[in-house]
Scaffold this active site. Structure first.
Site, PDB file in Angstrom:
ATOM      1  N   GLY A 106      34.720  38.929  48.658  1.00  0.00           N
ATOM      2  CA  GLY A 106      36.151  39.014  48.411  1.00  0.00           C
ATOM      3  C   GLY A 106      36.554  40.424  48.084  1.00  0.00           C
ATOM      4  O   GLY A 106      37.264  40.675  47.113  1.00  0.00           O
ATOM      5  N   ALA A 107      36.115  41.379  48.920  1.00  0.00           N
ATOM      6  CA  ALA A 107      36.256  42.804  48.582  1.00  0.00           C
ATOM      7  C   ALA A 107      37.240  43.552  49.468  1.00  0.00           C
ATOM      8  O   ALA A 107      37.219  44.773  49.505  1.00  0.00           O
ATOM      9  CB  ALA A 107      34.884  43.482  48.667  1.00  0.00           C
TER      10      ALA A 107
ATOM     11  N   ARG B  46      40.542  43.693  49.158  1.00  0.00           N
ATOM     12  CA  ARG B  46      41.728  44.193  48.447  1.00  0.00           C
ATOM     13  C   ARG B  46      41.605  43.856  46.967  1.00  0.00           C
ATOM     14  O   ARG B  46      40.703  43.153  46.548  1.00  0.00           O
ATOM     15  CB  ARG B  46      43.007  43.584  49.031  1.00  0.00           C
ATOM     16  N   GLY B  47      42.548  44.376  46.166  1.00  0.00           N
ATOM     17  CA  GLY B  47      42.664  43.981  44.776  1.00  0.00           C
ATOM     18  C   GLY B  47      41.424  44.224  43.941  1.00  0.00           C
ATOM     19  O   GLY B  47      40.768  45.268  44.034  1.00  0.00           O
ATOM     20  N   ILE B  48      41.102  43.255  43.113  1.00  0.00           N
ATOM     21  CA  ILE B  48      39.966  43.366  42.202  1.00  0.00           C
ATOM     22  C   ILE B  48      38.676  43.594  42.964  1.00  0.00           C
ATOM     23  O   ILE B  48      37.871  44.461  42.610  1.00  0.00           O
ATOM     24  CB  ILE B  48      39.858  42.111  41.322  1.00  0.00           C
ATOM     25  N   GLY B  49      38.444  42.832  44.019  1.00  0.00           N
ATOM     26  CA  GLY B  49      37.196  42.959  44.772  1.00  0.00           C
ATOM     27  C   GLY B  49      37.011  44.337  45.369  1.00  0.00           C
ATOM     28  O   GLY B  49      35.910  44.897  45.344  1.00  0.00           O
TER      29      GLY B  49
ATOM     30  N   LYS C 225      36.803  37.886  54.463  1.00  0.00           N
ATOM     31  CA  LYS C 225      37.222  37.303  55.745  1.00  0.00           C
ATOM     32  C   LYS C 225      38.084  38.256  56.553  1.00  0.00           C
ATOM     33  O   LYS C 225      38.087  38.222  57.780  1.00  0.00           O
ATOM     34  CB  LYS C 225      37.984  35.997  55.476  1.00  0.00           C
TER      35      LYS C 225
ATOM     36  N   TYR D 144      44.022  23.978  40.363  1.00  0.00           N
ATOM     37  CA  TYR D 144      43.381  25.299  40.406  1.00  0.00           C
ATOM     38  C   TYR D 144      42.300  25.402  39.335  1.00  0.00           C
ATOM     39  O   TYR D 144      41.182  25.869  39.609  1.00  0.00           O
ATOM     40  CB  TYR D 144      44.436  26.376  40.204  1.00  0.00           C
TER      41      TYR D 144
END
Length: 302
Positions: free
Chosen positions: A27-28, A30-33, A52, A176
């Site tokens: 999950g890299a 954007r953002g935190i990743g 993805k 969630y």
């Protein structure tokens, strides 16, 4: 360290002593990743950038290619892998490519996630299934596939982006919460199986709102948020822990960094003049029962 360039002397020193480590960040794009991948690269890690998204769009900016290229352009070592965490084959192939390219994996961070903060009556099964596949099943698959390698090497750090378990977290977002707390249960449970192996697994969650694609879409004011660098710095500190003391722990980024001696958090503010409100409790309930204190070691009961 200036975050716009990597510390070449650090990277050279690590290479010369044979201690260059590797990290897989799921999950890299954007953002935190993305920030976790950049922070690990800045600190001498070889990084597999997995997610993805392979093409940035106006609706969904950022891609694994852009993140990997940014690392390489700054002197780091990274490569992108397209990975749909709903696919067991994709996760297995991603891990295999990392091991083949890096000669092993020292750290894996599972940051992939799907989010919908709605009540149960407003959350169709399709939405729940998507969150469950990405948040819970994907995390389980990563752990299941990577543990044999880490256990064989008697070394490894697994970090899952998951919250401590407490009742207030469930309110207004039950579906969630079910899928995120599943990862926390995974951390607490697998920790028993890892005692004495040299491998540890931890959960990490932010104390405040962190700037991300979601906050951008919701147009949250900067005063509500911290930069993702705080979360990335906490991940790095967990990865650097040489003992198994963090095995099975559900940690909060700010609290853990304070335990490591960090006292100035102003650098993490999105609004330099305003400290964002903490959304996490100051303390969390223990999940242990008194009978557990008298249980024999986990392995002896098998």
């Amino acid at each position: 360290m200036n975050r716009t360039t990597f510390d070449f002397s650090l990277i050279l020193k690590i290479k010369m002593t044979g201690r260059l480590k590797s990290a897989l960040i799921m999950g890299a794009s954007r953002g935190i990743g993305k920030q976790v991948a950049l922070t690990f690269a800045e600190n001498g890690y070889k990084v597999c950038v997995a997610a993805k998204t392979i093409e940035s769009t106006h609706k969904l900016p950022g891609s694994i290619l852009e993140v990997a290229n940014e690392i390489v352009e700054k002197g780091g070592d990274a490569f992108p892998v397209r990975c749909d965490v709903r696919s067991e084959e994709d996760i297995f192939n991603t891990i295999s490519q990392c091991i083949q390219r890096f000669g092993g994996l020292d750290v894996a961070v599972y940051n992939a996630g799907a989010i919908s903060w709605k009540e149960v009556v407003e959350t169709p099964l399709k939405s729940f299934d998507l969150m469950n596949q990405i948040n819970a099943r994907g995390a389980y698959c990563l752990v299941n596939k990577i543990l044999p390698h880490m256990i064989d090497n008697k070394h490894g750090r697994l970090i899952l982006v998951a919250p401590p378990v407490y009742n207030r977290f469930f309110k207004g977002k039950t579906a969630y919460a079910m899928t995120k707390v599943a990862s926390t249960v995974l951390v607490h449970g697998v920790a028993n199986e890892l005692n004495g192996t040299g491998v540890s697994i931890s959960a990490l969650w932010p104390a405040t709102v962190i700037k991300s694609q979601v906050t951008d879409l919701r147009r949250l004011p900067p005063s509500y948020m911290r930069k993702p660098t705080i979360f990335a710095d906490a991940c790095l500190e967990i990865a650097k822990e040489e003992t198994e003391i963090l095995n099975g722990k559900a940690l909060i980024d700010e609290d853990y960094l304070r335990s490591k001696g960090v006292t100035d958090f102003t650098k993490y503010r999105c609004d330099p003049l305003i400290e964002p409100l903490r959304m996490m409790p100051a303390e969390f309930p223990s999940l242990m029962v008194k009978e557990e204190l008298h249980d024999p070691p986990y392995k002896s009961r098998l």
